[in-house]
Design a protein around this motif. Sequence first.
Motif, PDB file in Angstrom:
ATOM      1  N   LEU A 116      44.836  43.058  55.684  1.00 13.16           N
ATOM      2  CA  LEU A 116      44.270  42.321  56.810  1.00 13.16           C
ATOM      3  C   LEU A 116      45.059  42.541  58.101  1.00 13.16           C
ATOM      4  O   LEU A 116      44.475  42.641  59.177  1.00 13.16           O
ATOM      5  N   THR A 117      46.368  42.655  57.993  1.00 11.42           N
ATOM      6  CA  THR A 117      47.192  42.889  59.188  1.00 11.42           C
ATOM      7  C   THR A 117      46.828  44.221  59.830  1.00 11.42           C
ATOM      8  O   THR A 117      46.722  44.318  61.054  1.00 11.42           O
ATOM      9  N   THR A 118      46.605  45.250  59.010  1.00  9.19           N
ATOM     10  CA  THR A 118      46.193  46.556  59.537  1.00  9.19           C
ATOM     11  C   THR A 118      44.927  46.400  60.364  1.00  9.19           C
ATOM     12  O   THR A 118      44.827  46.894  61.488  1.00  9.19           O
ATOM     13  N   PHE A 159      37.358  38.775  55.198  1.00  8.88           N
ATOM     14  CA  PHE A 159      38.521  38.973  54.339  1.00  8.88           C
ATOM     15  C   PHE A 159      39.466  37.766  54.402  1.00  8.88           C
ATOM     16  O   PHE A 159      40.039  37.363  53.395  1.00  8.88           O
ATOM     17  N   TRP A 160      39.629  37.207  55.583  1.00 11.83           N
ATOM     18  CA  TRP A 160      40.484  36.026  55.754  1.00 11.83           C
ATOM     19  C   TRP A 160      39.929  34.851  54.948  1.00 11.83           C
ATOM     20  O   TRP A 160      40.666  34.138  54.273  1.00 11.83           O
ATOM     21  N   ARG A 161      38.604  34.661  55.013  1.00 14.70           N
ATOM     22  CA  ARG A 161      37.978  33.584  54.231  1.00 14.70           C
ATOM     23  C   ARG A 161      38.147  33.824  52.734  1.00 14.70           C
ATOM     24  O   ARG A 161      38.357  32.879  51.974  1.00 14.70           O
ATOM     25  N   MET A 162      38.030  35.064  52.308  1.00  9.89           N
ATOM     26  CA  MET A 162      38.238  35.385  50.891  1.00  9.89           C
ATOM     27  C   MET A 162      39.662  35.013  50.475  1.00  9.89           C
ATOM     28  O   MET A 162      39.865  34.409  49.415  1.00  9.89           O
ATOM     29  N   GLN A 163      40.630  35.350  51.326  1.00  4.57           N
ATOM     30  CA  GLN A 163      42.019  35.019  51.018  1.00  4.57           C
ATOM     31  C   GLN A 163      42.228  33.508  50.946  1.00  4.57           C
ATOM     32  O   GLN A 163      42.951  33.030  50.081  1.00  4.57           O
ATOM     33  N   ARG A 164      41.580  32.770  51.830  1.00  7.60           N
ATOM     34  CA  ARG A 164      41.693  31.305  51.805  1.00  7.60           C
ATOM     35  C   ARG A 164      41.131  30.719  50.517  1.00  7.60           C
ATOM     36  O   ARG A 164      41.569  29.659  50.078  1.00  7.60           O
ATOM     37  N   ARG A 165      40.140  31.379  49.921  1.00  6.29           N
ATOM     38  CA  ARG A 165      39.547  30.927  48.660  1.00  6.29           C
ATOM     39  C   ARG A 165      40.318  31.454  47.451  1.00  6.29           C
ATOM     40  O   ARG A 165      39.902  31.266  46.321  1.00  6.29           O
ATOM     41  N   GLY A 166      41.422  32.163  47.697  1.00  2.95           N
ATOM     42  CA  GLY A 166      42.238  32.679  46.601  1.00  2.95           C
ATOM     43  C   GLY A 166      41.783  34.027  46.063  1.00  2.95           C
ATOM     44  O   GLY A 166      42.238  34.466  45.019  1.00  2.95           O
ATOM     45  N   ILE A 167      40.895  34.692  46.784  1.00  2.08           N
ATOM     46  CA  ILE A 167      40.401  36.012  46.383  1.00  2.08           C
ATOM     47  C   ILE A 167      41.134  37.060  47.205  1.00  2.08           C
ATOM     48  O   ILE A 167      41.227  36.950  48.423  1.00  2.08           O
ATOM     49  N   ASP A 168      41.650  38.068  46.526  1.00  2.51           N
ATOM     50  CA  ASP A 168      42.342  39.148  47.222  1.00  2.51           C
ATOM     51  C   ASP A 168      41.343  40.256  47.541  1.00  2.51           C
ATOM     52  O   ASP A 168      40.945  41.010  46.651  1.00  2.51           O
ATOM     53  N   PRO A 169      40.900  40.375  48.810  1.00  5.37           N
ATOM     54  CA  PRO A 169      39.894  41.386  49.141  1.00  5.37           C
ATOM     55  C   PRO A 169      40.420  42.814  49.023  1.00  5.37           C
ATOM     56  O   PRO A 169      39.645  43.766  49.004  1.00  5.37           O
ATOM     57  N   PHE A 170      41.727  42.970  48.902  1.00  2.37           N
ATOM     58  CA  PHE A 170      42.329  44.298  48.842  1.00  2.37           C
ATOM     59  C   PHE A 170      42.866  44.607  47.448  1.00  2.37           C
ATOM     60  O   PHE A 170      43.673  45.510  47.279  1.00  2.37           O
TER      61      PHE A 170
END
Length: 181
Positions: A116-118, A159-170
Amino acid sequence: MTAYWVAQGVGVLAFVVGITTFVNRDERRFKLQLAGYSAIIGIHFFLMGASPAGMSAELNAIRTVISLRTRSLWVMGIFIALTLGLGLSKFNHAMELLPIFGTVASTWALFRCKGLTTRCVMWCSTACWVTHNFWLGSIGGTLIEGSFLVMNGLNIIRFWRMQRRGIDPFKVEKEVQQQEG
């Protein structure tokens, strides 16, 4: 057909190649597609007479492919120095600094950031490019970078929302890196 319209046609071709770049979650495919787009748009800028942008885009293509093999600070430094040296030696207007700055930022992102930072740093780089392309009058360049700005922005939010839900989009990317390493 005039040289201007040939240049615009190459810009539209770059638009077609690059339109789905930021949808990729796999880092390798993301970088390869970004490199292909950069090579084509670089040709477009040279044809438009925008040498600093053309040099930055072609360096982007080479740098992106090399970043698949190494994340070396030395290699990153070489690309930043080349971008600054070549770009600053040819610029004639302050707006031509934007692709140079954008290229430096994206170089740093590709060599030093992940996930996500990239994409966030690339979004800022894209903002520089879209502003430059609009100023230059590049139809394809403005369309593609504007699309990148919107698509990458929407994917950053997704992707940020996925991370907030505990899902790693990467996760796919990390699994591939573990298998290769």
